[in-house]
Design a protein around this motif. Structure first.
Motif, PDB file in Angstrom:
ATOM      1  N   TYR A   1      11.182  41.039  -0.662  1.00  0.00           N
ATOM      2  CA  TYR A   1      10.259  41.646   0.294  1.00  0.00           C
ATOM      3  C   TYR A   1      10.834  42.910   0.933  1.00  0.00           C
ATOM      4  CZ  TYR A   1       8.077  37.033  -0.084  1.00  0.00           C
ATOM      5  OH  TYR A   1       7.494  35.885  -0.561  1.00  0.00           O
TER       6      TYR A   1
ATOM      7  N   MET B   1       6.008  38.304   5.228  1.00  0.00           N
ATOM      8  CA  MET B   1       5.595  39.507   4.519  1.00  0.00           C
ATOM      9  C   MET B   1       4.651  40.367   5.358  1.00  0.00           C
ATOM     10  SD  MET B   1       3.372  39.853   0.998  1.00  0.00           S
ATOM     11  CE  MET B   1       4.044  38.302   0.429  1.00  0.00           C
TER      12      MET B   1
ATOM     13  N   ALA C   1       5.383  44.493   4.737  1.00  0.00           N
ATOM     14  CA  ALA C   1       5.947  44.786   3.427  1.00  0.00           C
ATOM     15  C   ALA C   1       4.962  45.507   2.519  1.00  0.00           C
ATOM     16  CB  ALA C   1       6.414  43.498   2.756  1.00  0.00           C
TER      17      ALA C   1
END
Length: 371
Positions: free
Chosen positions: A217, A249, A254
């Motif tokens: 990530y 995430m 991300a």
């Protein structure tokens, strides 16, 4: 109304799940494709024991209970199996209420813009551009996704120079009214992905999917941050099946667009939770659905309901030469593209009937209440 029977009908690639209640009502769902016969065993061994005898209408309870009971088995197979139960129960509820699933979750039936999604890397840029142009003219697609790099390629192309050739070739074949997306399938390290992005943005590519190994990530975030000032979205998430990973995430930003896969993630209920996390973070949701099993149908219903639906539905352009197992699954295919759009009907549940001929040829197993 209790769950009395859970049945699976499977071959190596596809596994349909049928739930029958003690009142005789039924619902149909599906586990994730690929090694589906293995997932069917998980359905009967690790999902059915906690589901039989439980309320067929309390989907949230079962979706939370089963991963807790099977806490020693986190990961993909349990979630794939759970998705078969979840989607069958949503179909059951839709049939009971006489509503399509999209209406049960706050949406309406109707059309959805689709993008034509190519799965091929063993095709030359010239041939890929030609076939996508034919599909544009025949079905009215105004968006396409094609492949760059090699799948988990550690920085290598499918063959030398293919990416550098296919990107401008595709843009030349399509006017700027056609959106172009690319999928790197975890090919690049951050520095190389950022360099590739210059080629992409110079050619008007608006969507850069899975540029780095999806499980890294921090690498994907590095690319997302580096490209933040450019007119291209970094996207990903199709492989992620654990909600804590999704919270991480989304919290770390991300990606610019989240792409959960309903069948990989564990069903519609869990995908709605991911879509809600993304909505609260201001991120669109454009799910992954790369074949003509029920996963694309599930996604169509989802996109007709969530407030942060992305621009389009992923719609595979690959037929029996690529996916020989996906044909003849349904009495009538729900996948008709007109003017670049797919349609969710007002039929109850998922609005589809599994082919009796396909079921007759499948391997059948049943788990029953009290057995």
């Amino acid at each position: 109304m209790k769950i009395a029977h859970i049945e699976t009908f499977t071959n190596e690639f596809v596994c349909f799940v049928k739930v029958t209640t003690d009142t005789g009502d039924i619902g149909w769902g599906q586990v994730a494709p690929y090694h589906a016969d293995i997932t069917a065993q998980v359905v009967h061994r690790q999902v059915a024991p906690y589901s039989l005898g439980q309320s067929a209408l309390d989907i949230e309870y079962l979706v939370d209970l089963i991963p807790e009971k099977e806490h020693k088995f986190p990961g993909s197979y349990l979630k794939r199996a759970l998705g078969g139960l979840d989607t069958a129960l949503w179909d059951l509820r839709g049939r009971l209420e006489g509503k399509p699933v999209c209406e049960l979750i706050g949406g309406t039936h109707g059309t959805i813009r689709a993008y034509g999604s190519s799965m091929k890397r063993d095709i030359t840029p010239k041939d890929e551009a030609a076939r996508l142009s034919r599909l544009r003219d025949e079905f009215g697609f105004d968006a396409f996704k094609f492949r760059i790099g090699a799948e988990c390629g550690r920085g290598q192309d499918e063959w030398p120079g293919r990416t550098e050739e296919i990107v401008p070739t595709m843009r030349k074949a399509m006017d700027h009214g056609v959106a172009l997306l690319v999928d790197a399938n975890s090919c690049y390290a951050p520095k190389q992905a950022i360099e590739i992005a210059k080629l992409l943005t110079d050619n008007g590519i608006s969507h850069f999917e899975e540029p780095c190994p999806y499980w890294e990530y921090e690498q994907t975030r590095e690319v997302t941050e580096a490209l933040s000032a450019l007119p291209i979205d970094v996207t990903g998430g199709e492989q992620d099946c654990e909600l804590p990973n999704w919270r991480w995430m989304i919290g770390m930003k991300a990606v610019d667009i989240v792409q959960p896969d309903i069948c990989y993630l564990g069903g519609l209920t869990r995908t709605l939770r991911v879509a809600d996390m993304a909505a609260k973070a201001g991120l669109p949701c454009t799910p992954h659905c790369a074949n003509w099993s029920m996963v694309t149908l599930f996604t169509m219903h989802l996109l007709r309901a969530i407030p942060n639906a992305g621009k389009y539905l992923e719609f595979s352009i690959e037929g029996e030469d690529y996916y020989p197992w996906q044909d003849d699954l349904f009495v009538q295919s729900p996948y008709t593209i007109v003017d670049g759009k797919a349609t969710v009907t007002d039929a109850p549940g998922w609005g589809v009937e599994i082919s009796p001929a396909w079921l007759e040829q499948s391997k059948h197993q049943i788990s029953s209440m009290g057995a």
